[in-house]
Design an enzyme around this catalytic site. Structure first.
Site, PDB file in Angstrom:
ATOM      1  CD  GLU A  23     -11.526  -3.837  26.202  1.00 48.86           C
ATOM      2  OE1 GLU A  23      -9.933  -4.382  25.302  1.00 48.86           O
ATOM      3  OE2 GLU A  23     -12.149  -4.837  25.639  1.00 48.86           O
TER       4      GLU A  23
ATOM      5  CD  GLU B 276     -10.733 -12.401  26.557  1.00 50.95           C
ATOM      6  OE1 GLU B 276     -10.550 -11.777  25.752  1.00 50.95           O
ATOM      7  OE2 GLU B 276     -11.724 -12.626  26.916  1.00 50.95           O
TER       8      GLU B 276
END
Lengths: 489, 489
Positions: free
Chosen positions: A255, A284
C-alpha cells in the site's frame, strides 16, 4: 477566461469532490460506527449523484471543443477529461443507472453467497451484471472489441491482442518454474505468535523507510488493506494476523507503493486529472516493485530479519538466508491475494480467460464454477475444495470490474521492466537495501515515473523510464533467477 | 410526484451532502494529516459551493409555493425549508460570498492575534466582519431589528427584547450569589496527575451511562471537544489534561448531551430538516442538563467519586461531600468555557451587550478591548491580564457568529426548566443518580423533548415538555439552592 481555464476550474472542483467521496470510503472501512451503514449509503449516493451530474455536464463538451492547450501538460489534462466525458456520452444514462444499482446490490449478494459457499446463490446476479457490462462495452466499443472497451477504463491503450501475446509468453515459463520448485526442497514456514503492537510498530517503520510521508498520510487498520486519496492526503490501511506478520508487513509495503506514488506526483498537478496515477497497471507496478522486487529481495529481507529479532526477540529463524527463503516460500494455495510471486500471475491469466469467455458468451455464467474448478486443477495441479476458495473468492465481478484483472499482471510486468532499469541506474542497490535504505530506489522511481502522474500514456511512461517498450521478459528473468536460487535448482 | 414529495426528495439529498460536509469537519479536527490543510480548504469550498447552490435553487421556491402539507410533521418540514430558503433569497449573493471569504480568512487572523496577545492585530478584521454582518442583518430584517434577524438563525422566535428581560432578571441574583460565595469558605482543589488511559476509560464509561450509543457514534480526542453529525452517525471528541480530569469527564458528558439529543430523534425524521435539534438554545439545554444538573449533582458525583478511586486509586479526596464541593468549585477565571455554573452566564450577558453595542455603532470596534476590560472588572471584580484572556478568547466573532452567544444562556435557562419538570416526574432521581443510573432521566428527556427533533419551535417545545413557558426562575432557584448548600451559606 479561456475555455481551457474555465474547464480546469470546473474540473478542479470535481476533483475536490471526488477526493471527498474517496475519503468517505476510507471512513467507512476504518472509522464509521457500524450502525451508520444505511445513512452512509444515502450519503454516498448523494455525492456520487453530484459527481455524475458534474462529469456529464454538457458544458464540458463545449469547453473541450474550444480549448486550445498550449503545452504537453495541458494536452494531457484534456486527454483525460475528454476520455472520461466521451465515455459518459456513449453510455446511455438509463444503462449507467442500472449498472450502478445492480452492482451496489450485487456486492451484498456475493458476500452472502461466499459465506454460504454457494455459487448458485450468486449466479443469477452475476449473469445480470455480465449482461449489463456487455451492453456497456458494446456502447463504448462503437463496433470495436467489447472487452477492449472495458479494459480501456483501467489501462488506456491496452488491447486484448497485446495482452494475449504477453500472457501466452508468461504462462509456459511460469508453469515450468513452479513445477521445478514443487520438486525441490521446501523452506521452513514461519511459526509462532507475533504481538499486534510489535507488528504495527515495525509496519510503521517499514512505511517510513519506503518513503511514505505521514505528514500527508496516515495508517489505520482495516479488514482489507488499501490505499486511498491523492495529493496531500493519501491514507493507507493494514491488518495484522497473529501467526503471519508477513501479511502485515508486505500489505503495508504494497500500500505504501500505491500511496507514495500519489504523494510524489508533481504538486503542480494537485486536484487535476494529471495529478493521479497513470493507470491501474502503472499503479500496481509501484505497489509490486516496493513489495516484491525491493521488499522481498535477499538484501532487504536481511535487514528485515534483524528488525524482527529486535522487535519480537528470537522467533525461531536465526539464519537470514533461511528467513529470505521463508519470506519467499512458494506454496499451494487457492487465494489470489495470498499467492506468491511465481503463481500470482497464473491466477490472473485464469481470470482473464474466464471473464472474456463469459462476456463473449463462450462460457455460460451458470457454468462458471465448473469451468473455474477445471481450469484451476489444470493450472495449479490440485482441486478447489469449495466455491469460497474458488470462483467466489474475489469481489471484482460482483461490482462490475470486467477488464480489471489483467492490470494486476501488467503491473507485475511493468515492475519487472522498472526493476531492471533501476538496478542498472543504482549499481550498489543491494548494499543499500541490506541497510534498510530505500532512498536511492524510491528517488529513482519518483524522478523517472511517479512525479509525472498521468502526464503520459502508460506504455509511453514505462518506455520513458526504462528506455524500452515494456515486455514480460525482465519479469520472467527476474523470477527465474530469484527462485531457482532460492530453491537451489 | 407531488410538490411536497419532490421537495423532500431534493432536500434529503441536500441533508446527506450536508452530513458529508460535517464529517469532513470532524475529520479535519481528528484524523487529517497536518500537511493536507491546503487541499482540504479546496475540498471544503467545493462541497460548500454545492450545498449553497442546492439551498438557493429556485425550484425550492416553486415547490414551496405548491406544496400542500397534510400533517404537522410535513408543516414543520416546510417551515424549516422555507426559513432557510427565504433567508438565502434576502441576502444578496455577492454579500454572502464576501462574508464567506472574510470569515474564512478572519479565523486565521484571530488565532494569530490571540497568540500574539494583540487586539489591534485583529481589530481591522473584526471591524470588517461587524460591518458585513450588519449589512446581512439589515437585509434579513427588512426594516425590523437587525440583531433579532441574526439571532433568528440560531434561535428561531427569540427576540432581543425577551432576552433583555430574561438577562436583566438573571444578573442581580447571579451576582448576589457569586458575591456570597466569594466570602465563604472555599472547597479544596483537586491535585495530582491522572493518567490519560484512565481518564479516557472513565470518560467512555460516562458516555455509556449517559446513554451515548457507540454503535451510531464514536469518541476521539481533539483540541476542542465537539459533537458532530446527525442521525445514525453522531461523533464526539474529548480531551485530557493531566492535572484536571474533570475537564475530560465534563467535556465528554457535555458533548454526550448534544450527541444523544441527535441520536434520540425519531428515526422517521432521518436526513430531513426536522431530524436535527430544534435550535442552538435547545441543543445547549441538553448538553447543560447532562453536564450540570445531572453530572454535577451531589448524587451523581458520589458515584463518580467511587469510579475515580477505582480508576486512579487514592487521589487525595476521600470524602464524597468534599469531592462534590471540589467538582462545583466557584473560582475566579477569565475564560468563559472554563467558568463554573454560577459565573458562566455573566460571561454571556457581557458578550450579548458588547456585540449589540458593536452592531448598533454604540461601541466602535477599535474600543472593544477597553470596553471589555472595563465591563469584566465591573462584573467579575478583577482585571483582565491580557487580551488572549479577554476579548480575544472566543472564536465566535471572527467567524461571524453574532447573535449566537445568548443561546448559551438560553440553553442554561431551558435546562433549569427541564430539570424542575424532570425532578417532579422522577421522584427518586437522586437515588438513581447515586448508582450512576441515568436511565430514567435520559428516557424522560428523550420522550418529552429529544425525539421531536425540530418538530416544534423552541419555546413551544419547552412548554410542551415542562407544562409552562420557559423563564429564568427555575435555573436561579436551582443555582441558589445548590450553591448556598455547597458553600454552607
Amino acid at each position: 477566461m479561456s475555455a481551457y481555464t474555465s474547464l480546469m476550474a470546473y474540473q478542479r472542483e470535481t476533483e475536490a469532490l471526488s477526493e471527498i467521496a474517496g475519503r468517505l470510503g476510507w471512513d467507512q472501512e476504518t472509522m464509521m460506527p457500524r450502525g451508520a451503514s444505511e445513512q452512509r449509503s444515502e450519503e454516498m449516493a448523494a455525492i456520487e449523484s453530484v459527481l455524475h451530474a458534474r462529469r456529464t455536464d454538457p458544458r464540458i463538451g463545449d469547453w473541450l471543443a474550444s480549448a486550445k492547450p498550449s503545452n504537453a501538460v495541458k494536452k494531457a489534462q484534456l486527454r483525460h477529461i475528454r476520455r472520461s466525458f466521451e465515455r459518459s456520452q456513449k453510455v446511455p444514462a438509463k444503462l449507467a443507472v442500472e449498472i450502478a444499482r445492480a452492482t451496489s446490490v450485487a456486492q451484498g449478494i456475493w458476500a452472502k453467497a461466499r459465506e454460504a459457499n454457494s455459487f448458485k446463490d450468486f449466479a443469477p446476479t452475476l449473469e445480470q451484471i455480465v449482461s449489463l457490462k456487455c451492453e456497456e462495452g458494446a456502447a463504448l466499443a462503437d463496433g470495436g472489441n467489447v472487452y477492449d472497451a472495458l479494459l480501456d477504463d483501467y489501462e488506456p491503450g491496452a488491447t486484448t491482442a497485446d495482452l494475449e501475446d504477453m500472457f501466452d509468453a508468461l504462462r509456459p515459463r511460469l508453469v515450468a518454474l513452479r513445477d521445478q520448485i514443487k520438486d525441490a526442497d521446501q523452506p521452513p514456514v514461519l511459526q509462532g505468535n507475533f504481538d499486534e503492537a510489535g507488528q504495527l510498530k515495525l509496519s510503521a517503520k517499514l512505511a517510513e523507510v519506503f518513503g511514505y510521508d505521514l505528514t500527508r498520510g496516515r495508517i489505520d487498520k482495516a479488514v482489507h488493506p488499501f490505499s486511498s486519496g491523492s495529493g496531500q492526503d493519501v491514507r493507507i490501511t493494514t491488518r495484522t494476523v497473529a501467526d503471519d506478520p508477513f501479511n502485515c508487513f508486505y500489505s503495508t509495503i504494497h500500500e505504501v507503493g500505491h500511496a507514495t506514488y500519489e504523494q510524489q506526483i508533481d504538486p503542480a498537478y494537485l486536484l487535476t486529472p494529471v495529478g493521479a496515477g497513470a493507470s491501474m497497471g502503472i499503479h500496481e507496478s509501484q505497489s509490486r516493485i516496493y513489495e516484491n522486487q525491493l521488499g522481498r529481495s535477499r538484501a532487504f529481507t536481511g535487514w528485515l530479519h534483524g528488525q524482527m529479532i529486535d522487535t519480537f526477540g528470537d522467533f525461531g529463524i536465526e539464519d537470514p538466508n533461511i528467513f529470505y527463503r521463508a519470506v519467499n516460500a512458494v506454496q499451494d494455495g487457492f487465494i489470489r491475494t495470498e499467492a506468491d510471486e511465481v503463481q500470482y500471475n497464473l491466477h490472473i491469466l485464469m481470470r482473464f480467460d474466464l471473464e472474456r469467455a463469459m462476456m463473449s458468451g463462450g462460457l455460460a455464467v451458470g457454468d462458471l464454477e465448473v469451468a473455474w474448478n477445471d481450469r484451476f486443477l489444470a493450472d495449479f495441479g490440485f482441486a478447489v475444495d469449495m466455491p469460497a476458495n474458488g470462483c467466489l473468492q474475489d469481489v471484482h465481478w460482483s461490482v462490475g470490474l470486467f477488464g480489471y484483472f489483467p492490470t494486476y499482471t501488467l503491473g507485475n510486468v511493468y515492475a519487472g521492466c522498472l526493476f531492471e532499469a533501476l538496478q542498472a541506474a543504482v549499481p550498489d542497490l543491494d548494499a543499500q537495501l541490506s541497510q534498510g535504505n530505500l532512498t536511492a530506489a524510491t528517488i529513482w522511481l519518483r524522478d523517472n515515473l511517479q512525479r509525472h502522474g498521468g502526464l503520459y500514456e502508460p506504455r509511453d511512461l514505462i518506455k520513458q523510464a526504462t528506455g524500452a517498450d515494456p515486455t514480460e521478459k525482465p519479469l520472467l528473468n527476474y523470477l527465474e533467477a530469484k527462485f531457482l536460487d532460492i530453491y537451489n535448482i
